[in-house]
Design a protein around this motif. Structure first.
Motif, PDB file in Angstrom:
ATOM      1  N   LEU A 163       0.811  -1.218   0.000  1.00 44.50           N
ATOM      2  CA  LEU A 163       0.000   0.000   0.000  1.00 44.50           C
ATOM      3  C   LEU A 163       0.849   1.275   0.000  1.00 44.50           C
ATOM      4  CD1 LEU A 163      -2.888   1.099   0.059  1.00 44.50           C
ATOM      5  CD2 LEU A 163      -2.799   1.022   2.560  1.00 44.50           C
ATOM      6  N   GLY A 164       1.985   1.279   0.698  1.00 42.34           N
ATOM      7  CA  GLY A 164       2.832   2.481   0.757  1.00 42.34           C
ATOM      8  C   GLY A 164       3.365   2.906  -0.606  1.00 42.34           C
ATOM      9  N   PRO A 165       4.055   2.027  -1.345  1.00 46.64           N
ATOM     10  CA  PRO A 165       4.553   2.410  -2.679  1.00 46.64           C
ATOM     11  C   PRO A 165       3.435   2.821  -3.640  1.00 46.64           C
ATOM     12  CG  PRO A 165       5.665   0.431  -1.920  1.00 46.64           C
ATOM     13  CD  PRO A 165       4.574   0.719  -0.941  1.00 46.64           C
ATOM     14  N   SER A 167       0.650   4.226  -2.867  1.00 47.56           N
ATOM     15  CA  SER A 167       0.165   5.561  -2.492  1.00 47.56           C
ATOM     16  C   SER A 167       1.138   6.627  -2.980  1.00 47.56           C
ATOM     17  CB  SER A 167       0.003   5.662  -0.963  1.00 47.56           C
ATOM     18  OG  SER A 167      -0.985   4.745  -0.522  1.00 47.56           O
ATOM     19  N   ARG A 168       2.453   6.367  -2.888  1.00 47.71           N
ATOM     20  CA  ARG A 168       3.422   7.354  -3.366  1.00 47.71           C
ATOM     21  C   ARG A 168       3.337   7.528  -4.893  1.00 47.71           C
ATOM     22  NH1 ARG A 168       6.568   4.781   0.625  1.00 47.71           N
ATOM     23  NH2 ARG A 168       7.540   3.426  -0.964  1.00 47.71           N
ATOM     24  N   ARG A 169       3.205   6.444  -5.611  1.00 49.12           N
ATOM     25  CA  ARG A 169       3.119   6.531  -7.063  1.00 49.12           C
ATOM     26  C   ARG A 169       1.830   7.223  -7.492  1.00 49.12           C
ATOM     27  NH1 ARG A 169       3.796   0.498  -8.778  1.00 49.12           N
ATOM     28  NH2 ARG A 169       3.007   1.378 -10.758  1.00 49.12           N
ATOM     29  N   ALA A 170       0.737   6.910  -6.760  1.00 45.93           N
ATOM     30  CA  ALA A 170      -0.534   7.538  -7.144  1.00 45.93           C
ATOM     31  C   ALA A 170      -0.539   9.038  -6.833  1.00 45.93           C
ATOM     32  CB  ALA A 170      -1.685   6.843  -6.414  1.00 45.93           C
ATOM     33  N   GLY A 171       0.249   9.474  -5.868  1.00 56.25           N
ATOM     34  CA  GLY A 171       0.253  10.896  -5.505  1.00 56.25           C
ATOM     35  C   GLY A 171       1.453  11.669  -6.037  1.00 56.25           C
ATOM     36  N   ALA A 172       2.197  11.036  -6.936  1.00 55.54           N
ATOM     37  CA  ALA A 172       3.380  11.714  -7.495  1.00 55.54           C
ATOM     38  C   ALA A 172       2.954  12.928  -8.320  1.00 55.54           C
ATOM     39  CB  ALA A 172       4.182  10.736  -8.363  1.00 55.54           C
ATOM     40  N   GLN A 173       3.707  14.024  -8.217  1.00 53.27           N
ATOM     41  CA  GLN A 173       3.448  15.272  -8.952  1.00 53.27           C
ATOM     42  C   GLN A 173       4.652  15.580  -9.847  1.00 53.27           C
ATOM     43  OE1 GLN A 173       0.648  16.899  -9.012  1.00 53.27           O
ATOM     44  NE2 GLN A 173      -0.343  15.608  -7.419  1.00 53.27           N
ATOM     45  N   PRO A 174       4.496  16.066 -11.011  1.00 59.89           N
ATOM     46  CA  PRO A 174       3.190  16.502 -11.551  1.00 59.89           C
ATOM     47  C   PRO A 174       2.475  15.441 -12.336  1.00 59.89           C
ATOM     48  CG  PRO A 174       4.959  17.212 -12.987  1.00 59.89           C
ATOM     49  CD  PRO A 174       5.630  16.456 -11.886  1.00 59.89           C
ATOM     50  N   ASN A 175       3.010  14.185 -12.352  1.00 56.53           N
ATOM     51  CA  ASN A 175       2.393  13.134 -13.171  1.00 56.53           C
ATOM     52  C   ASN A 175       1.977  11.957 -12.292  1.00 56.53           C
ATOM     53  OD1 ASN A 175       2.913  14.481 -15.691  1.00 56.53           O
ATOM     54  ND2 ASN A 175       5.064  13.854 -15.528  1.00 56.53           N
ATOM     55  N   PRO A 176       0.787  12.015 -11.678  1.00 58.55           N
ATOM     56  CA  PRO A 176       0.329  10.895 -10.840  1.00 58.55           C
ATOM     57  C   PRO A 176       0.067   9.651 -11.688  1.00 58.55           C
ATOM     58  CG  PRO A 176      -1.424  12.499 -11.102  1.00 58.55           C
ATOM     59  CD  PRO A 176      -0.204  13.113 -11.756  1.00 58.55           C
ATOM     60  N   ASP A 177       0.328   8.495 -11.071  1.00 55.98           N
ATOM     61  CA  ASP A 177       0.139   7.201 -11.751  1.00 55.98           C
ATOM     62  C   ASP A 177      -1.295   6.736 -11.516  1.00 55.98           C
ATOM     63  OD1 ASP A 177       0.217   4.688 -12.824  1.00 55.98           O
ATOM     64  OD2 ASP A 177       2.075   4.090 -11.856  1.00 55.98           O
ATOM     65  N   ILE A 178      -2.081   6.790 -12.616  1.00 58.30           N
ATOM     66  CA  ILE A 178      -3.497   6.408 -12.493  1.00 58.30           C
ATOM     67  C   ILE A 178      -3.622   4.920 -12.164  1.00 58.30           C
ATOM     68  CG2 ILE A 178      -5.711   6.340 -13.666  1.00 58.30           C
ATOM     69  CD1 ILE A 178      -4.669   9.128 -13.037  1.00 58.30           C
ATOM     70  N   GLY A 179      -2.792   4.060 -12.755  1.00 57.62           N
ATOM     71  CA  GLY A 179      -2.856   2.619 -12.481  1.00 57.62           C
ATOM     72  C   GLY A 179      -2.524   2.316 -11.028  1.00 57.62           C
ATOM     73  N   VAL A 187      -6.405  -2.561  -3.081  1.00 55.76           N
ATOM     74  CA  VAL A 187      -5.716  -3.069  -1.898  1.00 55.76           C
ATOM     75  C   VAL A 187      -6.411  -2.602  -0.625  1.00 55.76           C
ATOM     76  CG1 VAL A 187      -3.567  -2.937  -0.577  1.00 55.76           C
ATOM     77  CG2 VAL A 187      -3.502  -3.343  -3.047  1.00 55.76           C
ATOM     78  N   GLN A 188      -6.823  -1.338  -0.621  1.00 56.89           N
ATOM     79  CA  GLN A 188      -7.512  -0.810   0.557  1.00 56.89           C
ATOM     80  C   GLN A 188      -8.858  -1.526   0.791  1.00 56.89           C
ATOM     81  OE1 GLN A 188      -7.770   3.395  -0.207  1.00 56.89           O
ATOM     82  NE2 GLN A 188      -5.776   3.843   0.733  1.00 56.89           N
ATOM     83  N   ALA A 189      -9.569  -1.823  -0.312  1.00 56.01           N
ATOM     84  CA  ALA A 189     -10.838  -2.538  -0.169  1.00 56.01           C
ATOM     85  C   ALA A 189     -10.615  -3.965   0.379  1.00 56.01           C
ATOM     86  CB  ALA A 189     -11.562  -2.610  -1.509  1.00 56.01           C
ATOM     87  N   GLU A 190      -9.560  -4.632  -0.101  1.00 56.87           N
ATOM     88  CA  GLU A 190      -9.259  -5.973   0.381  1.00 56.87           C
ATOM     89  C   GLU A 190      -8.856  -5.947   1.846  1.00 56.87           C
ATOM     90  OE1 GLU A 190      -6.440  -9.856  -0.728  1.00 56.87           O
ATOM     91  OE2 GLU A 190      -6.378  -8.033  -1.953  1.00 56.87           O
ATOM     92  N   LEU A 191      -8.082  -4.931   2.222  1.00 53.54           N
ATOM     93  CA  LEU A 191      -7.699  -4.800   3.628  1.00 53.54           C
ATOM     94  C   LEU A 191      -8.918  -4.600   4.518  1.00 53.54           C
ATOM     95  CD1 LEU A 191      -4.481  -2.571   3.452  1.00 53.54           C
ATOM     96  CD2 LEU A 191      -4.641  -4.937   4.283  1.00 53.54           C
ATOM     97  N   THR A 192      -9.852  -3.828   4.021  1.00 61.58           N
ATOM     98  CA  THR A 192     -11.077  -3.622   4.808  1.00 61.58           C
ATOM     99  C   THR A 192     -11.834  -4.921   4.997  1.00 61.58           C
ATOM    100  OG1 THR A 192     -11.255  -1.345   3.948  1.00 61.58           O
ATOM    101  CG2 THR A 192     -13.231  -2.341   4.899  1.00 61.58           C
ATOM    102  N   ASP A 193     -11.936  -5.724   3.931  1.00 61.73           N
ATOM    103  CA  ASP A 193     -12.626  -7.010   4.044  1.00 61.73           C
ATOM    104  C   ASP A 193     -11.895  -7.962   4.988  1.00 61.73           C
ATOM    105  OD1 ASP A 193     -14.533  -6.102   2.308  1.00 61.73           O
ATOM    106  OD2 ASP A 193     -13.599  -7.028   0.524  1.00 61.73           O
ATOM    107  N   LEU A 194     -10.578  -7.990   4.882  1.00 57.00           N
ATOM    108  CA  LEU A 194      -9.810  -8.883   5.746  1.00 57.00           C
ATOM    109  C   LEU A 194      -9.949  -8.501   7.217  1.00 57.00           C
ATOM    110  CD1 LEU A 194      -6.534  -9.305   3.646  1.00 57.00           C
ATOM    111  CD2 LEU A 194      -8.313 -11.021   4.050  1.00 57.00           C
ATOM    112  N   ARG A 195      -9.911  -7.209   7.502  1.00 52.31           N
ATOM    113  CA  ARG A 195     -10.059  -6.770   8.895  1.00 52.31           C
ATOM    114  C   ARG A 195     -11.465  -7.104   9.425  1.00 52.31           C
ATOM    115  NH1 ARG A 195      -6.967  -2.101   6.888  1.00 52.31           N
ATOM    116  NH2 ARG A 195      -4.862  -2.237   7.769  1.00 52.31           N
TER     117      ARG A 195
END
Length: 441
Positions: A163-165, A167-179, A187-195
């Motif tokens: 999740l950490g990498p 999040s960094r790639r998705a929030g990179a400026q000025p070219n965020p990684d959409i994928g 990943v966040q949705a799966e973590l929510t289900d697992l918890r």
């Protein structure tokens, strides 16, 4: 057939067998266990389950818990592991037989006990077995849930590392990684289900209950099992003797008690032949009344079955003839013609109807069994001769009455013999004479 008659048939006929079958196992067990040191018993208490549903009053869950503890404690793998751990040189088979598990009321607390000749070994084995059983129960109840929770925790840690990498790639400026942003959302949705799943499993784990040791092993007071074991052996022997008696009685039935014999034959109990002078006098009066009623001249004493001893015949005969008779030997001149006696030329034996009545007094000699009896100077009365059945002349025209002499126990076949005799001869059956002891002809 009445219950008391069944009990009387078994006890009176087979009391010696019952006594031997009761005492023999008792003595053998007592001798076998004499000198043996009773084993020590160490007991520990376990909380086999903390679920409230298992402790519900009247619920079968309590017995299930007890059976579960017993199964774990006597299992080969667990028991051998405990014996190796405690360095106890004991057989697993014998140790398993020395393990006991009992429930305490309707709770899920059970008592696990171990018997051993060494008190220290008994305590160590009880503690070790209690801990091993608790571990096995917890593993059985919670193992699968904990395994699922461990798998979820492992998956959660893996996803959190990713999740950490992302999040960094998705929030990179000025070219965020959409994928990377899309992957982060997944990943966040799966973590929510697992918890959420882990939370459900935690709830199940709490409701599954936890086994624990409530009380460490303590030594119970020593008890000597010789008395209890011998008593049980005697009881088992008594039951076996009763079964043997019942089977034997089925094959060869008997009738207990003289009164029951009289009732079966449909005649009165005339009296007792061996209970002292008063009873003999009463017996004589009753026999004479029966003779007068049936108008017979002789009395034939029969056994049921078999010949009667001469002593019994003489006793009954003396009672019938009266107090003036006694056992004597014939004297010269008793049978002489023209004498004072009223003999008939046959050793002084009176005729079937009694004396001749020529004088006010007479001297007559009668034969009962093998004994010769004389009646001294008494008024001439109508006497009835008493003989054993074997001495009765079948060709005689005298009417004979039958009296049956029986002991405490009579075989049913003997009564059939008496009935056959009465039916074949046509003689009336006067009654039954009782003897306190077994009659041996």
């Amino acid at each position: 057939m009445e219950i008391d008659e069944v009990a009387a048939r078994v006890v009176r006929s087979y009391w010696a067998l019952l006594l031997v079958m009761t005492l023999l196992p008792l003595v053998l067990v007592g001798l076998a266990m004499n000198g043996r040191e009773p084993p020590y018993t160490a007991a520990t208490r376990l909380q086999a389950s903390s679920r409230a549903t298992d402790a519900a009053p009247g619920d079968a869950g309590v017995s299930i818990v007890v059976s579960q503890v017993k199964a774990f404690a006597t299992s080969e793998n667990l028991l051998s592991g405990v014996l190796r751990q405690q360095h106890a040189d004991r057989s697993t088979v014998k140790t398993a037989k020395a393990i006991g598990v009992t429930g305490l009321g309707t709770s899920t607390v059970v008592e696990l006990s171990v018997k051993d000749r060494d008190p220290g070994v008994a305590r160590r084995l009880a503690d070790a077995l209690g801990a091993a059983v608790v571990k096995e129960i917890n593993e059985s109840n919670q193992g699968s849930i904990r395994q699922q929770m461990d798998d979820i925790d492992k998956r959660v840690r893996t996803l959190e590392k990713r999740l950490g990498p992302l999040s960094r790639r998705a929030g990179a400026q000025p070219n965020p990684d959409i994928g990377a942003a899309n992957e982060r959302e997944r990943v966040q949705a799966e973590l929510t289900d697992l918890r959420s799943n882990r939370s459900d499993l935690q709830t199940q784990l709490s409701s599954a209950g936890t086994a624990s040791v409530v009380q460490p092993a303590v030594l119970a007071p020593r008890t000597n099992p010789v008395v209890m074991t011998a008593a049980i052996a005697g009881l088992v022997g008594l039951v076996g003797g009763i079964l043997i008696a019942v089977v034997t009685e089925t094959a060869r039935p008997t009738i207990p008690g003289q009164r029951r014999v009289a009732r079966r034959l449909g005649v009165p109990l005339l009296g007792w032949a061996d209970r002292g002078p008063e009873q003999l006098a009463d017996l004589g009066r009753r026999v004479r009344l029966a003779v007068k009623k049936e108008e017979v001249g002789r009395v034939a004493l029969v056994g049921a079955p078999g010949p009667l001893p001469a002593g019994v015949v003489s006793s009954v005969a003396s009672a019938v003839y009266g107090d003036g008779t006694k056992v004597v030997t014939a004297r010269p001149g008793d049978d002489a013609p023209g004498g004072e006696g009223d003999g008939d030329g046959r050793g002084g034996t009176p005729p079937a109807g009694g004396g001749s009545g020529k004088g006010k007094s007479s001297t007559s000699v009668v034969r009962a069994g093998t004994a010769v009896m004389a009646k001294k100077a008494v008024p001439a009365l109508r006497l009835c001769q008493v003989h054993a059945f074997e001495e009765i002349d079948p060709g005689s025209d005298d009417l004979v009455g039958v009296v049956v002499v029986v002991g405490p126990v009579t075989r049913a076949a003997g009564l059939e013999t008496v009935r056959d005799l009465v039916a074949a001869s046509g003689w009336p059956l006067l009654g039954v004479v009782a003897a306190s002891r077994k009659i041996k002809g």
